[in-house]
Design a protein around this motif. Structure first.
Motif, PDB file in Angstrom:
ATOM      1  N   ALA C  56       2.284  -0.608  14.912  1.00 16.70           N
ATOM      2  CA  ALA C  56       2.577   0.053  13.648  1.00 16.70           C
ATOM      3  C   ALA C  56       2.304  -0.943  12.523  1.00 16.70           C
ATOM      4  CB  ALA C  56       4.033   0.490  13.621  1.00 16.70           C
ATOM      5  N   VAL C  57       1.553  -0.508  11.518  1.00 21.16           N
ATOM      6  CA  VAL C  57       1.294  -1.392  10.377  1.00 21.16           C
ATOM      7  C   VAL C  57       2.422  -1.258   9.366  1.00 21.16           C
ATOM      8  CG1 VAL C  57      -0.367  -2.073   8.617  1.00 21.16           C
ATOM      9  CG2 VAL C  57      -1.175  -1.040  10.729  1.00 21.16           C
ATOM     10  N   TYR C  58       2.768  -0.008   9.071  1.00 19.86           N
ATOM     11  CA  TYR C  58       3.897   0.217   8.173  1.00 19.86           C
ATOM     12  C   TYR C  58       4.517   1.579   8.440  1.00 19.86           C
ATOM     13  CZ  TYR C  58       0.230   2.645   5.478  1.00 19.86           C
ATOM     14  OH  TYR C  58      -0.794   3.462   5.103  1.00 19.86           O
ATOM     15  N   ARG C  59       5.746   1.708   7.947  1.00 18.40           N
ATOM     16  CA  ARG C  59       6.454   2.973   8.082  1.00 18.40           C
ATOM     17  C   ARG C  59       6.457   3.661   6.722  1.00 18.40           C
ATOM     18  NH1 ARG C  59      10.143   4.905  11.407  1.00 18.40           N
ATOM     19  NH2 ARG C  59      10.419   2.970  12.563  1.00 18.40           N
ATOM     20  N   TYR C  60       6.262   4.969   6.687  1.00 17.08           N
ATOM     21  CA  TYR C  60       6.396   5.701   5.430  1.00 17.08           C
ATOM     22  C   TYR C  60       7.510   6.726   5.595  1.00 17.08           C
ATOM     23  CZ  TYR C  60       3.232   8.663   8.139  1.00 17.08           C
ATOM     24  OH  TYR C  60       2.653   9.382   9.141  1.00 17.08           O
ATOM     25  N   THR C  61       8.302   6.850   4.553  1.00 19.21           N
ATOM     26  CA  THR C  61       9.440   7.764   4.610  1.00 19.21           C
ATOM     27  C   THR C  61       9.554   8.480   3.272  1.00 19.21           C
ATOM     28  OG1 THR C  61      10.504   5.894   5.690  1.00 19.21           O
ATOM     29  CG2 THR C  61      11.832   7.862   5.409  1.00 19.21           C
ATOM     30  N   LEU C  62       9.784   9.764   3.335  1.00 26.25           N
ATOM     31  CA  LEU C  62      10.023  10.498   2.091  1.00 26.25           C
ATOM     32  C   LEU C  62      11.515  10.427   1.804  1.00 26.25           C
ATOM     33  CD1 LEU C  62       8.748  12.218  -0.132  1.00 26.25           C
ATOM     34  CD2 LEU C  62       9.243  14.237   1.252  1.00 26.25           C
ATOM     35  N   GLN C  63      11.844   9.717   0.711  1.00 25.23           N
ATOM     36  CA  GLN C  63      13.255   9.607   0.330  1.00 25.23           C
ATOM     37  C   GLN C  63      13.428  10.346  -0.983  1.00 25.23           C
ATOM     38  OE1 GLN C  63      14.469   5.511   0.381  1.00 25.23           O
ATOM     39  NE2 GLN C  63      14.204   5.341   2.600  1.00 25.23           N
ATOM     40  N   GLY C  64      14.084  11.495  -0.898  1.00 23.04           N
ATOM     41  CA  GLY C  64      14.176  12.343  -2.086  1.00 23.04           C
ATOM     42  C   GLY C  64      12.790  12.841  -2.405  1.00 23.04           C
ATOM     43  N   LYS C  65      12.268  12.393  -3.561  1.00 24.25           N
ATOM     44  CA  LYS C  65      10.926  12.846  -3.921  1.00 24.25           C
ATOM     45  C   LYS C  65       9.909  11.710  -3.853  1.00 24.25           C
ATOM     46  CE  LYS C  65      10.323  16.685  -6.574  1.00 24.25           C
ATOM     47  NZ  LYS C  65      10.050  17.336  -7.850  1.00 24.25           N
ATOM     48  N   TYR C 233     -13.560  -5.111  19.724  1.00 28.92           N
ATOM     49  CA  TYR C 233     -12.418  -5.210  18.812  1.00 28.92           C
ATOM     50  C   TYR C 233     -12.304  -4.023  17.864  1.00 28.92           C
ATOM     51  CZ  TYR C 233     -16.195  -6.854  15.793  1.00 28.92           C
ATOM     52  OH  TYR C 233     -17.367  -6.956  15.098  1.00 28.92           O
ATOM     53  N   CYS C 234     -13.106  -2.992  18.050  1.00 27.12           N
ATOM     54  CA  CYS C 234     -13.071  -1.879  17.092  1.00 27.12           C
ATOM     55  C   CYS C 234     -11.715  -1.174  17.146  1.00 27.12           C
ATOM     56  CB  CYS C 234     -14.195  -0.902  17.372  1.00 27.12           C
ATOM     57  SG  CYS C 234     -15.791  -1.657  17.051  1.00 27.12           S
ATOM     58  N   PHE C 235     -11.256  -0.758  15.991  1.00 25.04           N
ATOM     59  CA  PHE C 235      -9.944  -0.117  15.951  1.00 25.04           C
ATOM     60  C   PHE C 235      -9.932   1.042  14.970  1.00 25.04           C
ATOM     61  CE2 PHE C 235      -9.785  -3.443  12.740  1.00 25.04           C
ATOM     62  CZ  PHE C 235      -9.160  -2.833  11.659  1.00 25.04           C
ATOM     63  N   ASP C 236      -8.844   1.763  15.012  1.00 29.64           N
ATOM     64  CA  ASP C 236      -8.676   2.911  14.139  1.00 29.64           C
ATOM     65  C   ASP C 236      -7.365   2.733  13.381  1.00 29.64           C
ATOM     66  OD1 ASP C 236      -9.149   5.330  12.961  1.00 29.64           O
ATOM     67  OD2 ASP C 236      -8.450   6.539  14.651  1.00 29.64           O
ATOM     68  N   LEU C 237      -7.293   3.326  12.207  1.00 30.58           N
ATOM     69  CA  LEU C 237      -6.021   3.424  11.498  1.00 30.58           C
ATOM     70  C   LEU C 237      -5.703   4.906  11.426  1.00 30.58           C
ATOM     71  CD1 LEU C 237      -6.737   0.891   8.596  1.00 30.58           C
ATOM     72  CD2 LEU C 237      -5.138   0.534  10.475  1.00 30.58           C
ATOM     73  N   SER C 238      -4.529   5.289  11.903  1.00 34.90           N
ATOM     74  CA  SER C 238      -4.198   6.708  11.901  1.00 34.90           C
ATOM     75  C   SER C 238      -2.720   6.861  11.593  1.00 34.90           C
ATOM     76  CB  SER C 238      -4.502   7.314  13.266  1.00 34.90           C
ATOM     77  OG  SER C 238      -3.740   6.675  14.260  1.00 34.90           O
ATOM     78  N   VAL C 239      -2.316   8.100  11.297  1.00 37.13           N
ATOM     79  CA  VAL C 239      -0.896   8.313  10.999  1.00 37.13           C
ATOM     80  C   VAL C 239      -0.226   9.093  12.114  1.00 37.13           C
ATOM     81  CG1 VAL C 239      -1.156   8.219   8.497  1.00 37.13           C
ATOM     82  CG2 VAL C 239      -1.378  10.413   9.680  1.00 37.13           C
ATOM     83  N   ASP C 240       1.045   8.883  12.252  1.00 37.77           N
ATOM     84  CA  ASP C 240       1.831   9.581  13.254  1.00 37.77           C
ATOM     85  C   ASP C 240       3.166   9.957  12.607  1.00 37.77           C
ATOM     86  OD1 ASP C 240       2.868  10.593  15.559  1.00 37.77           O
ATOM     87  OD2 ASP C 240       3.351   8.641  16.444  1.00 37.77           O
ATOM     88  N   GLY C 241       3.325  11.224  12.298  1.00 44.77           N
ATOM     89  CA  GLY C 241       4.586  11.679  11.691  1.00 44.77           C
ATOM     90  C   GLY C 241       4.355  12.267  10.314  1.00 44.77           C
ATOM     91  N   LYS C 242       5.126  13.344  10.004  1.00 41.41           N
ATOM     92  CA  LYS C 242       4.891  14.038   8.748  1.00 41.41           C
ATOM     93  C   LYS C 242       5.719  13.492   7.594  1.00 41.41           C
ATOM     94  CE  LYS C 242       2.624  18.332   9.746  1.00 41.41           C
ATOM     95  NZ  LYS C 242       2.769  18.932  11.073  1.00 41.41           N
ATOM     96  N   LEU C 243       7.021  13.732   7.642  1.00 44.80           N
ATOM     97  CA  LEU C 243       7.850  13.330   6.511  1.00 44.80           C
ATOM     98  C   LEU C 243       8.320  11.882   6.631  1.00 44.80           C
ATOM     99  CD1 LEU C 243       9.868  16.586   5.882  1.00 44.80           C
ATOM    100  CD2 LEU C 243       7.754  15.792   4.836  1.00 44.80           C
ATOM    101  N   ARG C 244       8.338  11.414   7.860  1.00 45.22           N
ATOM    102  CA  ARG C 244       8.505   9.994   8.073  1.00 45.22           C
ATOM    103  C   ARG C 244       7.627   9.654   9.269  1.00 45.22           C
ATOM    104  NH1 ARG C 244      12.699   8.630  11.755  1.00 45.22           N
ATOM    105  NH2 ARG C 244      13.138   6.750  10.582  1.00 45.22           N
TER     106      ARG C 244
END
Lengths: 283, 312, 325
Positions: C56-65, C233-244
């Motif tokens: 995981a590179v970073y976590r994103y979270t929707l806090q309020g707006k 060494y090829c890699f991908d960046l992708s997201v996993d999770g909607k609101l967090r």
């Protein structure tokens, strides 16, 4: 650090975006919107560079920056709704936030354009990266460094023309000659009708010495426009274009956007036609 | 094995067909590789032996091959796969010429290594169901790939020409080697433990999927983005989700050829899942995939008078 | 004379003592299980230690707006020593490090795990039938100034650079060390010759060679070879999770069509031919053109595991014949 005393500088993770608010959304055409977002501090760029835009929960995608670097407050991106990320972007409104990281890529070779006349040729949304450079060279500080400036812009139909407000402004600008054409006109259209490469040969009469042409648009349009420019006597090194590839990291590491040994995200996206000729045709 | 019959047949039919998908000796000992024979001079390369592991039916689905009339060398399991492809409308019968190869089973290199250490090809002399190693005789059956150990169909159920004679049905193997049975015999927690451990190893290289001739979806569910069904992270649960998804999609279609399992670079016994599903299909529908062209596939057939309510 | 000697016992005891800090690759373990402790932590490939299959590179979270982004920083007490074969070490030092540890834009996840890990290279006594390291500038005795080098020699281990890095107390035997050096030099003479000079340039000129089509035919385009390759060494960046959720950095493979698929559904590498060519070209032309080293170390793992015996050595040798015609 083995017993070293000192301030630990926080290392920067190059993949982490800065979240910034959307300031304005402009509906350009049926499926293209321009997003004006707050410019992150220490985001310095050149015309022709791009940024990765992150929509939380949806993903990231690369977009060329369409605003001029002289705009201090904001960045602008014109985005066509085409995939998962762009679809999500199109649902966003002013006040919503997106992540931005960059700038990436080489940008236009501004220093090699100095003291030349510039022929900009754009097709469809391909005007977006050109706009950054056009507004840059038109700015009072920079205008003196360039000679004549022509823009030929074409889209499929009058409804597909982007930056209509900007086109109006440019049409009235005395330092720029503007030609706009559409592939298919309609009752509302009184301008030129015809494909860009054909219109180019018809309306633009220049002696190519001292000119540089910057071409941006769909691959097929680029192909035939370059052919027309060569027929007009342009040198391969004086034709500049940009390429599109699927890009993820933006810094030449993730390994997908290469054409031969060149990474479009790092060595491009701007290439001269001379450089393109030396690359394999895998784009 | 079958070299003479193969060359004779190939010379006869090449021209009538645009290519023969067969096996040729590989670049490493104990390896055969898929080979496309298109010219007279290619014919000599065609061969068959205990190492002709890949299921060639996969190559019928390439764009180039779909347009052509081709012959294909098939073992029992491969022929069954071709029949499934025919039933599913992926290939056309008039475009196919099946060269059946009665099969004594494929020999597992790792099982040979386990017994003989570092392998040297000159030590071995191969015959149909036995081989000698430095003069000592061994039974092929003791060194078979797992998928071949459980095989009940050494002969292709359908073919245009057969190399050699049909073989008798192999004897049922003693219980100890039935590895699905062994897993089923475990208590539930132990079974879970086993799968959890195996799934942990998976790196999602999709060698199993890409080697399987029946995994031909243009876009696999794992690659879909609208919605995105699973995370890119190869975690135990996501991996299990992929393998379960794949097995269910194979239900009533899998011909138990073992291509997926042999392809796995990490040696995960991935064939267990589709194998178990096929066992259920046998039990509930008395059906085995790819045995003939006429019996409708139970899970791909809709009937208004289906006895089960949920389907109506 | 650089090399000294240590006893098996010394190495064994050292590894036992440092057990929690030593990791060994499966291939090195397989080769030297009789000389090294049997229960060291093993990894399938060396690269996965630094270039994780996923992180995981970073976590994103929707806090309020508002969306909050939290960088994920690993604070694991990571192994300090990695025991591996020469080819595996070359792959780290001359390929993955080169890609990820650039000064201006380091890949922080990789760099954090990689820093402070000492590589202990154990030279190869035996060459496997899948090996072809001498073709690409590697050898069974490939050493690197930043790494420790061990080689089993007549009841002892020949050792270079291990005195300080491992705090071992080796004994000197210049005569024996000379014998080792001679053995290395003589063995290398018997190995297949390196690829011809300027092969990367020459191969690049054969981008449109019709041979690619033929060579790609039987490849099934799975990712087994790339995932188990020590250099890929090829890699991908992708997201996993909607609101967090997490933004993930995961392995990716040039063998998959999705790797280069544009949102517009245009694909610059639409078929197996283009993808196979990319894999070979990247290792044998593009990477060396940019970074002077081959992007392949000749370990032969891909040859060993390929489900259909698609053989990179054979392909490269085929291309050598083609460019030298």
């Amino acid at each position: 650090m083995n017993g070293e005393v000192g301030i630990r500088i926080k290392e920067k993770n190059i993949y982490v975006p800065t979240m910034v608010p959307i300031l304005e959304v402009i509906q350009e055409t049926r499926d293209i919107k321009t997003f004006r977002v707050q410019r992150p501090s220490s985001f310095f760029y050149h015309p022709g560079q791009f940024a990765e835009i992150f929509v939380p929960g949806k993903g990231e995608a690369p977009f060329s920056i369409t605003s001029s670097p002289q705009e201090e407050r904001f960045l602008e991106f014109s985005i066509k709704r085409i995939g998962v990320v762009t679809d999500a972007l199109h649902r966003l409104n002013p006040g919503d936030s997106v992540g931005v990281r960059g700038p990436y890529g080489n940008g236009f070779p501004v220093s090699s354009l100095l003291h030349s006349s510039l022929l900009f040729i754009g097709g469809g949304i391909g005007l977006a990266p050109l706009r950054s450079l056009i507004n840059y060279v038109l700015s009072p500080q920079e205008r003196i460094n360039f000679r004549e400036i022509i823009l030929l812009y074409g889209a499929r139909t009058p409804q597909d023309l982007v930056f209509q407000w900007e086109l109006k402004r440019w049409a009235e600008h005395r330092d720029l000659t503007l030609w706009v054409t559409v592939d298919q006109g309609d009752s509302s259209w009184s301008g030129i009708v015809g494909l860009v490469p054909e219109v180019l040969k018809k309306v633009v009469e220049v002696e190519p010495i001292g000119w540089k042409s910057i071409v941006c648009g769909p691959p097929i349009m680029i192909k035939f426009t370059i052919k027309a420019l060569l027929e007009m006597g342009f040198q391969v090194k004086d034709i500049i274009t940009t390429l599109e590839m699927r890009m993820k990291c933006g810094v030449g590491k993730c390994g997908r956007c290469n054409i031969g040994p060149y990474y479009v995200c790092k060595d491009g996206p701007v290439f001269s036609y001379q450089e393109l000729q030396e690359m394999p045709e895998e784009y | 094995m079958y070299e003479r019959a193969l060359t004779e047949l190939a010379s006869k039919i090449l021209g009538e067909v645009e290519g023969i998908i067969g096996y040729a000796p590989g670049s490493l000992p104990f390896h055969m590789r898929p080979f496309l024979c298109q010219r007279e001079e290619d014919i000599a390369c065609l061969s068959f032996n205990h190492f002709a592991r890949p299921n060639l039916a996969r190559y019928l689905l390439t764009l180039e091959m779909r347009k052509k009339r081709v012959a294909i060398v098939v073992k029992g399991c491969d022929a069954r796969t071709v029949i499934v492809l025919l039933k599913e409308g992926q290939v056309k019968r008039e475009n196919l010429y099946l060269i059946g190869a009665p099969c004594h089973g494929m020999v597992s290199v790792s099982k040979l290594e386990e017994r003989f250490g570092v392998l040297s090809p000159p030590d071995f002399v191969w015959e149909a169901d036995t081989f000698t190693w430095r003069g000592e005789r061994f039974a092929i059956r003791d060194f078979l790939e797992d998928s071949c150990e459980r095989c009940a169909y050494p002969n292709p159920p359908w073919y245009d020409a057969l190399l050699g004679e049909e073989l008798p049905k192999p004897p049922v193997l003693p219980g100890g080697r039935d590895y699905l049975g062994r897993i089923k015999a475990l208590p539930l927690e132990k079974r879970w433990e086993f799968f959890a451990q195996e799934m942990e190893k998976c790196i999602r290289c999709y060698a199993c999927r890409n080697s399987c001739p029946l995994c031909y979806c243009t876009e696999c569910f794992v690659d879909q983005t609208r919605p995105s069904w699973l995370s890119q992270a190869a975690t135990r649960n996501e991996n299990l989700f992929f393998h379960l998804g794949r097995s269910l999609h194979m239900a009533g279609r899998c011909t138990e050829c073992g291509a997926c399992e042999r392809a796995c670079p990490l040696g995960i016994p991935i064939g267990l899942l589709p194998l178990y599903v096929e066992e259920l299909i046998r039990e509930h529908f008395a059906f085995e995939a790819g045995m003939n062209l006429d019996t409708p596939a139970p899970l791909l057939t809709y009937r208004e008078n289906d006895p089960n309510e949920f389907i109506r | 004379m650089k090399g000294k000697f240590v006893t098996h016992e010394q190495v064994f005891t050292w590894m036992e003592r440092e057990r929690g800090l030593v990791v060994i690759t499966e291939r090195a373990q397989k080769k030297y299980h009789h000389l090294l402790p049997s229960h060291l932590i093993t990894v399938k490939t060396a690269k996965e230690l630094f270039f994780s299959p996923w992180e995981a590179v970073y976590r994103y979270t929707l806090q309020g707006k508002t969306w909050v982004i939290e960088e994920k920083v690993e604070h694991s007490s990571f192994p300090s020593f990695l025991v591996l074969l020469p080819c595996e070490a070359k792959a780290i030092l001359e390929v993955t490090d080169v890609n990820f540890m650039t000064e201006d834009t380091p890949d922080l996840g990789y760099a954090r795990r990689r820093r402070g890990v000492t590589l202990i290279i154990v030279g190869c006594e035996r060459i496997e039938q899948t090996c072809f390291c001498s073709l690409v500038g590697c050898s069974p005795f490939w050493r690197h100034r930043e790494s420790v080098f061990l080689f089993p020699w007549k009841g002892h281990f020949y050792l270079e650079d291990g005195e300080e890095k491992l705090s071992l107390s080796p004994f000197e035997d210049p005569q024996k060390a000379q014998a080792v050096e001679t053995f290395f030099a003589e063995t290398i003479c018997t190995l297949p010759l390196p690829l011809p000079a300027n092969f990367p340039e020459k191969l690049y000129a054969h981008f449109d060679d019709p041979l690619w089509q033929k060579m790609a035919w039987h490849c099934v385009n799975c990712g087994a070879c790339t995932y188990l390759c020590p250099t890929c060494y090829c890699f991908d960046l992708s997201v996993d999770g909607k609101l967090r959720g997490l933004t993930l950095h995961t392995w990716d493979s040039c063998m998959f069509p999705k790797f280069t698929l544009h949102a517009s559904s245009h694909n610059p590498r639409p078929t197996g031919k283009e993808r196979v060519r990319q894999r070979v070209m990247h290792k044998f032309s593009y990477f060396p053109l940019r970074n002077k080293y081959y992007g392949c170390v000749g370990c032969g793992v891909c040859r060993e595991i390929c489900p259909v015996n698609w053989d990179i050595k054979e392909v490269v040798e085929g291309m050598v014949r083609q460019v030298e015609r």
